[in-house]
Every structure is written in C-alpha cells, then in structure tokens.
Scaffold this motif. Sequence first.
Motif, PDB file in Angstrom:
ATOM      1  N   ASP A 159      39.645   4.716 -48.466  1.00  0.00           N
ATOM      2  CA  ASP A 159      40.863   3.986 -48.823  1.00  0.00           C
ATOM      3  C   ASP A 159      42.003   4.436 -47.914  1.00  0.00           C
ATOM      4  O   ASP A 159      43.086   4.775 -48.377  1.00  0.00           O
ATOM      5  N   HIS A 282      40.704  -9.407 -63.183  1.00  0.00           N
ATOM      6  CA  HIS A 282      40.608  -9.509 -61.719  1.00  0.00           C
ATOM      7  C   HIS A 282      41.959  -9.900 -61.133  1.00  0.00           C
ATOM      8  O   HIS A 282      42.920 -10.208 -61.869  1.00  0.00           O
ATOM      9  N   ALA A 283      42.038  -9.913 -59.811  1.00  0.00           N
ATOM     10  CA  ALA A 283      43.320 -10.048 -59.121  1.00  0.00           C
ATOM     11  C   ALA A 283      43.936 -11.435 -59.231  1.00  0.00           C
ATOM     12  O   ALA A 283      45.148 -11.586 -59.054  1.00  0.00           O
ATOM     13  N   THR A 308      36.646  -6.372 -61.559  1.00  0.00           N
ATOM     14  CA  THR A 308      36.435  -5.932 -60.181  1.00  0.00           C
ATOM     15  C   THR A 308      36.753  -4.441 -60.120  1.00  0.00           C
ATOM     16  O   THR A 308      37.372  -3.877 -61.030  1.00  0.00           O
ATOM     17  N   THR A 309      36.374  -3.799 -59.044  1.00  0.00           N
ATOM     18  CA  THR A 309      36.490  -2.339 -58.971  1.00  0.00           C
ATOM     19  C   THR A 309      37.937  -1.860 -58.871  1.00  0.00           C
ATOM     20  O   THR A 309      38.181  -0.654 -58.934  1.00  0.00           O
ATOM     21  N   ALA A 310      38.905  -2.789 -58.724  1.00  0.00           N
ATOM     22  CA  ALA A 310      40.312  -2.383 -58.715  1.00  0.00           C
ATOM     23  C   ALA A 310      40.752  -1.888 -60.086  1.00  0.00           C
ATOM     24  O   ALA A 310      41.712  -1.124 -60.201  1.00  0.00           O
TER      25      ALA A 310
END
Length: 655
Positions: A159, A282-283, A308-310
């Motif tokens: 990251d 999710h985004a 999602t992985t966020a």
Amino acid sequence: MNCPEPNRLQRESNAHQVLNDVFKLDRFRDGQEAIIRDVLSGHDTLAVMPTGSGKSLCYQLPGFMIPGLTLIISPLIALMKDQIDSLLARGIPAAGLNALQTLAQQHDIIDAVVHERIKFLYVAPERMKSSAFLSLMQRVKIGLLAVDEAHCISQWGHDFRPDYRRIGALRQSLGNPTTIALTATASTDVQRDIVEQLHFVDPHTHILGFDRKNLLYGAMICRTKNEKYEFILNFIRNRIQRSKSFSQPCDGCGIIYAATISQVEDIAQYLADHGLSVGAYHAKLQPRERSHIQELFMDDAFHCLVATTAFGMGVDKKDIRYVLHVSMSSSVEAYTQEAGRAGRDGKPATCIMLYSKVDAKIQSSFIDNAYPGIETYQMIFAAFAEASRSKLPKCGAMIDSTPFIEAAKSKHRAKLNTAFRQLLSQEIVVRAPAHDNIDPGTDPLIWNDPTPATTFKRLCREDGEQKKVAENRLSSLLKYIYSDRCRTKFVLDYFGSAEAKRVNNCHHCDICNAMSLRAQNGSEVGFPPEPLHFVLIKCMCAAFRAQKARLQATHRDLANMLTAHTEDPRYMALSTYGILSYFDPRELLIVFGKLVEAGILSRNPTNRALSLNDAYNSLLHAQSLDPFPTAIQSYMVLRFPKAVKSGNPWQNAST
C-alpha cells in the motif's frame, strides 16, 4: 485543558502503574511490554504486529510518559478519530489535524499544540507537504514520533503512499526524536526499507503475534462460483444457533470478502435469496449508506457482511467469528490483515480462503491497472507536449483530462486514471486552480515538472519495479494456498518472525488439523469430483505415457499436460492430455512431489524428468487409496477432505 504531567514516569518500573491507572488495563498483551521498554529507553523501534494485537498502546503509553508532544502519522481520518476519542475518554488531551476541518478549527488545534495543551497530535502523511506544518513542528518539543501503517513508506509494500517518504526528512529536521514505526503487514524486505527510509540507527525490531492460536486457518480449491457460494451458505447455516429463529442473527457474525463490487452484490443477493440477513458494503454506495451498513454490522443486525477488502480498516468489532474470502486477496500481507479481523475477543474464529483459477486472473488485472506502464505515461507526456507545442512537456502546459481519457481506448482508461493520480501525488502535475474540488483524473491539469525526460525514466523504472513486487506478493499468496505445510509456519516465515523456529505444527490450520477444521466448518464442497486414488493413478499414468514416448517430462510438463495448460503437440497427442483439467496445474505440482517423496516416481537428477518405478506398476490398478504409502494417503485425505468417494472409472488413460 492542561496536559497531565508525566511526573518522572519515564522509568520502566512505572509502566505497569500507568497501564493500570491511566489505561485501566490489568496486564500487557504478549510482546507489548518489551516494545514499550525499548521506546522508553530511547531506541528507534519497529513493531510488526497483526491486526488486533494492541499496536496503539505501544506508542500511547510511552507517549504519555515521555515529556513533550507525541506526533502520530496515520493514513485514515476514521482511524485517527477512534484513537483520539479513546485518549480523550481517558482524560488525555489529544487532537488531529485533517482536511475536513475548517481553518478556524485547525487554528484552535495549532494554538493548543503551541501552548502545550495537547499531548497527542494525529496528522495524515499529506500534512508533510505543508511548510507551515513543518515550521510548527520545529517550534514545539517532540518527545515521540509514531508512524502508523508504516509499510506505506516502502515502495515494496502492498500500500505504498509517496507522502510517507517525506517522514524521514521531517524526522531529521526535528532532531531525530525517538521514533516507533508500527505495521501489521511488512515482509522482511519492507521491514528493511522502513528502517532505511526513517533513518533509524541501531533499531530494535519486534515481529510477533502472528501465531494467533484462536484463529483456524484454511484454504479450499473450488472449481466454480456455485461451489463457493454453496459452501458459504452451508457454513453460515451451520453456525446459526438452534435456539434462535433462522430469521434472527446468530451469536457473532462474520465478514465475507470479495474482490470486486459485482462479486459483493452477487453473493449478497444469493445469500439473501436463501433466507439470510446480509449487508453489502462497497465503494459505489453513498457515504451515508456505507456508514449505516457499518452501524448495522456493529449492532449484529446481519448474519454476515459481504464487502470489498477496503472494509475493516478502523472497525473494532471483537466478536467476528469468521472471515471467508470468496476470492483471493492480493498478498499474504493483505490476507493476514483481513483475516486477522476475526476473533479479536480471543475466542475461536475461522478464516478460510476459497480459491479458483479465475481469482488469480482478477488479481493480475488489478496489478496491470495499478501500474500503468511505459505506454500509458507516453500517452500522457505526449498530450502535455502537444499542449506545449514541443517535443516534451513544459511547465505550465495544461490539458483537460476528461476528453483525453474519453478519447483514449477504453482498455487504457483505468491505467490513465491511475497514472494521473500518481502524477498528482508526486506533484508532477497539479490541478488547475479553478478546479480544486474536482476529482483527480477528470479535471484540467497543469504540468509542473521542469525535467520531464528524467521524470519519465524514473516513473517507468519505479513502475516496473513495483509491479514486479506486486506480482511476487501474489505469487507468495498462491504458494500459501497450495502449501502442504503448516499455514501458520508459512506466515511466520514470510514475516521473518522468530516464532517460526518454535512452530512446526500449529494445530489450528487445515493442514495440521483437518479434523478440527471440518468440525467447525460443517459441510465442504466435493472436490475433486472423483475418488482420490483415481487422481494419483492419472498422475502416475501421465509419467508412464511420457516415459514411453521418450519425452523426458518434468513434473511441470506433466501437470500442464494433465490440466490442458500446454499446446505442445507432443503432449497433446498423449491419451492423458487434459484428463485432470478441473485442477490448477500448481496443485498437481504438489501431488507429483508427494509421489516422488513416496518413491512411486523417480526424478532424473540431470534433466529432472519423471518416470514410474517398476516396483509400483501394480498401483496403476489400485481400487482405493489403501495400497498407496501412508504418507501420500494422509496428504490426499487431508488436502481434499470431501472428495467424491466413488464414480465411473476414467476411460482415456489406460496403460
């Protein structure tokens, strides 16, 4: 509010008193005391600790004891807010500077810092670009500098954020105060880079906590999306307490991670259609929707949350009982962080990654889009050069990126957006003043670099290096998935932990303790779709056929042939071509290795070609696993605990 006096609490003997009196804790967690002792002794310290292991105390407690301001650099406003609220609740004055505050709010905080009314100050790495902030920091006494999510400083990390690179210069300008760098995800290469970038001298490194004995790890190879979905549905159903209505949440929920937004929506709908209470995060959701869903998740309103992985950064829910990945993560670092959100209360929790061949392709496409490459930068440079009416961009040249991106081929759009964000973050291009509030990649941009040729070479070199690192990280995660050894030891070795020397069998992963995993999982999908001795016979027969054809085939040649991953006509002509096409060839590499270890196949030391030992010809007619050596029996049953037990004999590979 006056900052509390440390009253000479710098001495190590008083750390326990501060732990009890200020932080209201009875004891340190494993490893915390040694880290805090090093910081109090003035040593620059690197702490690599998994999610949920108590990293914040490792700088908050010594920061309270050391005279002067504790400056914490943290990447997310949500993370800062949680930490600030926690400190304020303990009566410790803390604040954060961020872009969402008004100028008046920022001025009040700055005034409090100057007059020593603030003990802990949280800032984002982007603040390092502000000359006013740097000047402010030189006016106050910095007792401790803490760098959270320190892996972001390394271009080898998963990251990487360029603004983190400025922290080393800030530290030097402040006279190199005692510094602690903390991260949950840093491979040995990233650890070395963190130490170098922060200019640590004689650093004390602590790598610990990766053997979380309450987490049960597993990985499953699946052929189709439906197999994954059925497994997840049955898994959740088996967890719901019988004493409660099926329409009510169970005691302790879980997270299902997916790679894409479409996957999140698809599996959430599937589970909802089968009667589960499911949240989707999710985004593309509006901020208010995301916040509402997160609140419902924290209040146990769902059987599970699909995301999602966020999702998860800064979410401190202690009773997450399982984390399932419907598709693979991007790296071992990312996976351990995501899976590590389970079981923070110390009670048993299950972490399983469901893998099929398409998952690696999805992650590879993410890598391609994340690292734009030479062609993409050439397109952007050419656009600015055209605006400059010269061969190279000139400072002040402007392009309107929206029509530029729209005019580009659709396959380049994601890479162009990524490249523009990269150029903005490094201030190679800047936003036109009239468009400060427009998102990157869609507004007019101005070229801001006097040496475009040098910059282009640097960008392309760094882009290529970072892409290779990302591909290596993905490859390491595939090795984890296909590993035939203790998963905990794999992770400990990956992060360079001293714990690895003490672990051979962790007894809480599917490799070490398959029976335990099955007991907690419930049903697994049937894979492979034929008895296990058929798989072994087909592998043996492939070696036999290649040997008769004098092909001198290696284990990789045979695995590719059996799974139809080769177009070599010599192998395509064999009757064994494609007869294990439902396998990933990497899985068969392990099986061939086991056959060699068992002595059933021989490997030529010169060309590594495999051949069938004559002493084991009778196994080609085996009716079960029983005639095979015990070691390979154990491996096959452990690896594929619910293989189909019976079926029609295969037809096209007879000897």
